[in-house]
Design an enzyme around this catalytic site. Structure first.
Site, PDB file in Angstrom:
ATOM      1  N   ASP A 170      50.307 -23.474 -39.485  1.00 15.92           N
ATOM      2  CA  ASP A 170      49.641 -23.553 -40.958  1.00 15.92           C
ATOM      3  C   ASP A 170      50.880 -22.601 -41.297  1.00 15.92           C
ATOM      4  O   ASP A 170      51.229 -23.799 -42.917  1.00 15.92           O
ATOM      5  CB  ASP A 170      48.356 -22.730 -41.115  1.00 15.92           C
ATOM      6  CG  ASP A 170      47.248 -23.304 -40.677  1.00 15.92           C
ATOM      7  OD1 ASP A 170      47.632 -24.453 -39.441  1.00 15.92           O
ATOM      8  OD2 ASP A 170      46.221 -23.589 -40.771  1.00 15.92           O
TER       9      ASP A 170
ATOM     10  N   HIS B 168      55.855 -21.674 -20.275  1.00 15.65           N
ATOM     11  CA  HIS B 168      55.628 -20.977 -19.020  1.00 15.65           C
ATOM     12  C   HIS B 168      55.540 -21.187 -17.658  1.00 15.65           C
ATOM     13  O   HIS B 168      54.805 -22.470 -17.796  1.00 15.65           O
ATOM     14  CB  HIS B 168      54.120 -19.659 -19.746  1.00 15.65           C
ATOM     15  CG  HIS B 168      54.484 -18.627 -18.876  1.00 15.65           C
ATOM     16  ND1 HIS B 168      53.369 -19.237 -17.868  1.00 15.65           N
ATOM     17  CD2 HIS B 168      54.292 -17.300 -19.477  1.00 15.65           C
ATOM     18  CE1 HIS B 168      53.664 -17.694 -17.279  1.00 15.65           C
ATOM     19  NE2 HIS B 168      53.719 -16.351 -18.482  1.00 15.65           N
TER      20      HIS B 168
ATOM     21  N   ARG C  57      61.837 -17.306 -18.212  1.00 17.04           N
ATOM     22  CA  ARG C  57      60.781 -18.473 -17.873  1.00 17.04           C
ATOM     23  C   ARG C  57      61.282 -19.452 -17.914  1.00 17.04           C
ATOM     24  O   ARG C  57      60.672 -20.727 -16.799  1.00 17.04           O
ATOM     25  CB  ARG C  57      59.717 -18.332 -19.042  1.00 17.04           C
ATOM     26  CG  ARG C  57      58.808 -17.004 -18.683  1.00 17.04           C
ATOM     27  CD  ARG C  57      58.241 -16.801 -20.476  1.00 17.04           C
ATOM     28  NE  ARG C  57      57.521 -15.675 -19.914  1.00 17.04           N
ATOM     29  CZ  ARG C  57      56.389 -14.852 -21.536  1.00 17.04           C
ATOM     30  NH1 ARG C  57      56.512 -15.799 -22.338  1.00 17.04           N
ATOM     31  NH2 ARG C  57      55.593 -14.105 -20.202  1.00 17.04           N
TER      32      ARG C  57
ATOM     33  N   HIS D  60      54.251 -22.480 -24.437  1.00 14.24           N
ATOM     34  CA  HIS D  60      53.687 -21.209 -24.206  1.00 14.24           C
ATOM     35  C   HIS D  60      53.783 -20.541 -25.780  1.00 14.24           C
ATOM     36  O   HIS D  60      52.957 -19.860 -27.128  1.00 14.24           O
ATOM     37  CB  HIS D  60      53.945 -20.329 -23.134  1.00 14.24           C
ATOM     38  CG  HIS D  60      53.491 -18.660 -23.366  1.00 14.24           C
ATOM     39  ND1 HIS D  60      52.249 -18.957 -23.596  1.00 14.24           N
ATOM     40  CD2 HIS D  60      54.403 -17.395 -23.855  1.00 14.24           C
ATOM     41  CE1 HIS D  60      51.740 -16.948 -23.565  1.00 14.24           C
ATOM     42  NE2 HIS D  60      52.902 -16.812 -23.167  1.00 14.24           N
TER      43      HIS D  60
ATOM     44  N   SER E 294      56.207 -10.024 -28.078  1.00 14.72           N
ATOM     45  CA  SER E 294      55.984 -10.765 -28.695  1.00 14.72           C
ATOM     46  C   SER E 294      55.326  -9.211 -29.530  1.00 14.72           C
ATOM     47  O   SER E 294      55.455  -9.321 -31.011  1.00 14.72           O
ATOM     48  CB  SER E 294      54.754 -11.164 -28.799  1.00 14.72           C
ATOM     49  OG  SER E 294      55.282 -13.076 -27.948  1.00 14.72           O
TER      50      SER E 294
HETATM   51  C1  LIG Z   1      47.466 -16.805 -23.084  1.00 11.19           C
HETATM   52  C2  LIG Z   1      48.802 -15.682 -24.026  1.00 11.19           C
HETATM   53  C3  LIG Z   1      49.209 -15.183 -23.810  1.00 11.19           C
HETATM   54  C4  LIG Z   1      50.399 -14.078 -24.423  1.00 11.19           C
HETATM   55  N1  LIG Z   1      50.843 -12.766 -23.706  1.00 11.19           N
HETATM   56  C5  LIG Z   1      51.681 -12.553 -24.468  1.00 11.19           C
HETATM   57  C6  LIG Z   1      51.628 -10.996 -23.806  1.00 11.19           C
HETATM   58  O1  LIG Z   1      51.708 -10.076 -22.687  1.00 11.19           O
HETATM   59  N2  LIG Z   1      52.786 -10.461 -24.374  1.00 11.19           N
HETATM   60  C7  LIG Z   1      53.064 -10.662 -25.963  1.00 11.19           C
HETATM   61  O2  LIG Z   1      54.163  -9.766 -26.159  1.00 11.19           O
HETATM   62  N3  LIG Z   1      52.936 -11.825 -25.589  1.00 11.19           N
HETATM   63  C8  LIG Z   1      52.345 -12.206 -25.499  1.00 11.19           C
HETATM   64  N4  LIG Z   1      51.987 -13.720 -26.265  1.00 11.19           N
HETATM   65  C9  LIG Z   1      52.689 -14.169 -27.695  1.00 11.19           C
HETATM   66  C10 LIG Z   1      51.165 -13.276 -28.580  1.00 11.19           C
HETATM   67  O3  LIG Z   1      50.341 -13.482 -27.637  1.00 11.19           O
HETATM   68  C11 LIG Z   1      51.856 -13.868 -29.636  1.00 11.19           C
HETATM   69  O4  LIG Z   1      53.250 -14.828 -30.094  1.00 11.19           O
HETATM   70  C12 LIG Z   1      50.836 -13.331 -30.770  1.00 11.19           C
HETATM   71  O5  LIG Z   1      49.487 -12.792 -30.439  1.00 11.19           O
HETATM   72  C13 LIG Z   1      51.293 -13.283 -32.139  1.00 11.19           C
HETATM   73  O6  LIG Z   1      50.632 -12.918 -32.784  1.00 11.19           O
HETATM   74  P1  LIG Z   1      50.579 -13.064 -34.549  1.00 11.19           P
HETATM   75  O7  LIG Z   1      50.319 -12.181 -35.341  1.00 11.19           O
HETATM   76  O8  LIG Z   1      51.623 -13.525 -35.230  1.00 11.19           O
HETATM   77  O9  LIG Z   1      49.217 -14.436 -34.924  1.00 11.19           O
HETATM   78  P2  LIG Z   1      48.202 -14.621 -34.036  1.00 11.19           P
HETATM   79  O10 LIG Z   1      47.376 -13.923 -32.936  1.00 11.19           O
HETATM   80  O11 LIG Z   1      48.176 -16.029 -33.298  1.00 11.19           O
HETATM   81  O12 LIG Z   1      47.497 -14.140 -35.393  1.00 11.19           O
HETATM   82  C14 LIG Z   1      47.800 -15.141 -36.581  1.00 11.19           C
HETATM   83  C15 LIG Z   1      46.442 -15.378 -36.331  1.00 11.19           C
HETATM   84  O13 LIG Z   1      46.719 -15.946 -38.072  1.00 11.19           O
HETATM   85  C16 LIG Z   1      44.991 -16.761 -38.611  1.00 11.19           C
HETATM   86  N5  LIG Z   1      45.524 -18.145 -39.427  1.00 11.19           N
HETATM   87  C17 LIG Z   1      46.058 -19.193 -38.906  1.00 11.19           C
HETATM   88  N6  LIG Z   1      46.073 -20.366 -39.868  1.00 11.19           N
HETATM   89  C18 LIG Z   1      45.568 -19.304 -41.126  1.00 11.19           C
HETATM   90  C19 LIG Z   1      45.570 -20.366 -42.095  1.00 11.19           C
HETATM   91  N7  LIG Z   1      46.003 -21.565 -42.431  1.00 11.19           N
HETATM   92  N8  LIG Z   1      44.430 -19.596 -43.053  1.00 11.19           N
HETATM   93  C20 LIG Z   1      44.018 -17.889 -42.542  1.00 11.19           C
HETATM   94  N9  LIG Z   1      44.751 -17.362 -41.345  1.00 11.19           N
HETATM   95  C21 LIG Z   1      45.408 -17.948 -40.308  1.00 11.19           C
HETATM   96  C22 LIG Z   1      44.457 -17.154 -36.786  1.00 11.19           C
HETATM   97  O14 LIG Z   1      43.054 -16.758 -37.299  1.00 11.19           O
HETATM   98  C23 LIG Z   1      45.118 -15.644 -36.515  1.00 11.19           C
HETATM   99  O15 LIG Z   1      43.791 -15.211 -36.850  1.00 11.19           O
HETATM  100  C24 LIG Z   1      50.773 -14.347 -25.446  1.00 11.19           C
HETATM  101  C25 LIG Z   1      50.227 -15.248 -25.889  1.00 11.19           C
HETATM  102  C26 LIG Z   1      49.209 -16.351 -25.330  1.00 11.19           C
HETATM  103  C27 LIG Z   1      49.063 -17.653 -25.270  1.00 11.19           C
END
Ligand SMILES: Cc1cc2nc3c(=O)[nH]c(=O)nc-3n(C[C@H](O)[C@H](O)[C@H](O)COP(=O)(O)OP(=O)(O)OC[C@H]3O[C@@H](n4cnc5c(N)ncnc54)[C@H](O)[C@@H]3O)c2cc1C
Length: 387
Positions: A28, A49, A93, A157, A205
């Site tokens: 989004d 991945h 990866r 991933h 990340s």
């Molecule tokens: C299964 C899995 C395992 C992983 N393991 C690792 C790891 O071990 N180490 C590592 O470094 N990385 C890991 N990653 C990657 C890492 O988790 C992500 O890159 C990181 O969590 C992203 O963080 P963020 O805060 O940018 O987004 P997110 O944590 O996805 O948070 C985004 C937030 O924004 C909200 N949001 C989205 N759209 C809207 C909207 N339109 N309006 C309001 N709110 C909205 C969502 O609901 C969410 O709460 C993993 C990813 C996955 C999928």
């Protein structure tokens, strides 16, 4: 009505089907910023991945290979010996994902998968050190890791690209080298500060979120102090209000968002995955064009104004279609192989032509406009990757 806004909406994994990402990862923030005039950068860099479960794409963490699990093909060979003789299963990866896909494509897979073999680690060790994977394998694949290998395959991933930011999280360039949106900041997976280049290493990340989230927050707060309170005309909301009203009022038996979403996801997973080539990506571009044309005709059953998940799904699909188009455009533009972007029609990395970022700007009714930015090399010169 904020003086500054920070996009922190996470990745776009659900553009692909399947994906390891949560259902909320619908790009989004990327799409909203992009439509408002901020460029997206390096969108072609999509990480697969190596160990995900067939079906829903559940992630089997790298910890399994870190603790000594093997990857086997249908002949029982530890095939990574051929692709990465030194690092074996612990190569990066993109390298492991490509190796697995080659094994599968050349007929040495098992029903579209290769095998993650943990048997030699023994049940007590598995339950103690890899308890979560042990439980997930049992629950989701009915596999006892101590007794039999687990079928896995590469799965979408992480998105290395995103909303272009500088190292302070700003989505505009104070030097004026590229155009963006003053007052907008981004951090986390939705942003592209270009930390990871074309291929994120596991666990990095945390840098996106903890380090650059903090920097973006600090800079946004400081910048806000320099600005007067914004005046925003009521008309600023009109287009979005109109869009919501149109979706809610649309009657009839039009297509469902879920139908288009599945078509988009499987198309992306087929043509924009571990291996890419011109013809396939052009097919994906045509399908995307068709999906975008069908999106304004989708109907939702729930006409309510409160917690309307059908409406949210329709809006999210619109965002994802923009993100998908940007990925395809970036991937078609970059005529080389680099990091997670591997083209079978351009097998090599080409630093002479392509040591640069691809920047995409949204246009009103055509494909994205492409611009380029140089890559800034400081201490570490690019080298041939050897594993
Ligand atoms: C299964 C899995 C395992 C992983 N393991 C690792 C790891 O071990 N180490 C590592 O470094 N990385 C890991 N990653 C990657 C890492 O988790 C992500 O890159 C990181 O969590 C992203 O963080 P963020 O805060 O940018 O987004 P997110 O944590 O996805 O948070 C985004 C937030 O924004 C909200 N949001 C989205 N759209 C809207 C909207 N339109 N309006 C309001 N709110 C909205 C969502 O609901 C969410 O709460 C993993 C990813 C996955 C999928």
């Amino acid at each position: 009505r904020a003086k500054t806004v920070i996009m922190a909406t996470g990745g776009l994994g659900r553009v692909y089907e399947p994906s390891t990402n949560a259902l909320i990862c619908t790009g989004d923030g990327m799409a909203v910023a992009y439509r408002a005039g901020a460029p997206l950068m390096d969108m072609e860099m999509v990480q697969y991945h190596p160990t995900t479960l067939k079906g829903k794409g559940l992630l089997i963490t790298e910890a399994a290979r870190g603790e000594g699990a093997y990857l086997l093909n249908s002949k029982g060979e530890r095939f990574m010996e051929r692709y990465a003789p030194t690092m074996l299963e612990l190569a990066s990866r993109d390298v492991v994902s490509r190796a697995e896909q080659i094994e599968i494509n050349e007929g040495r897979g098992i029903k579209g998968c290769v095998l993650l073999d943990c048997r030699h680690l023994g049940r007590p060790f598995l339950q103690d050190r890899l308890g979560q994977i042990y439980a997930e394998a049992k629950t989701f694949a009915n596999v006892d890791l101590a007794e039999e290998p687990l079928p896995i395959r590469p799965g979408m991933h992480y998105q290395m690209g995103g909303i272009k930011t500088d190292t302070e999280g700003r989505c505009w360039d104070v030097q004026g080298q590229w155009k963006g949106l003053p007052g907008l900041f981004a951090a986390g997976e939705t942003a592209c500060v270009s930390l990871h280049g074309g291929n994120r290493l596991g666990a990095n990340s945390l840098l996106d979120t903890v380090v650059f989230g903090r920097r973006a927050g600090q800079c946004a707060a400081e910048y806000a102090k320099t600005l007067p309170p914004p005046t925003i005309p009521e008309s600023a909301m009109e287009a979005d209000q109109q869009l919501v009203a149109t979706i809610l009022s649309r009657e009839g038996s039009g297509e469902r968002a879920a139908t288009l979403r599945l078509e988009m996801g499987t198309t992306m997973n087929r043509y924009l995955s571990v291996f890419r080539e011109q013809e396939g990506m052009e097919t994906a571009a045509l399908r995307l064009h068709d999906l975008k044309a069908r999106w304004p005709g989708i109907t939702i059953q729930d006409k309510g104004q409160v917690f309307n998940t059908g409406l949210v799904a329709a809006l999210e699909l619109g965002f994802m279609l923009d993100c998908a188009e940007a990925i395809i455009m970036g991937a078609l533009t970059r005529e080389e192989s680099r990091g997670a972007h591997f083209r079978t029609d351009f097998l090599n990395r080409d630093d002479e032509q392509w040591l640069k970022h691809v920047l995409l700007y949204h246009t009103a009714d055509g494909p994205p406009r492409v611009e380029y930015l140089p890559v800034t090399i400081t201490q570490w010169q690019p080298q041939v990757r050897v594993y």
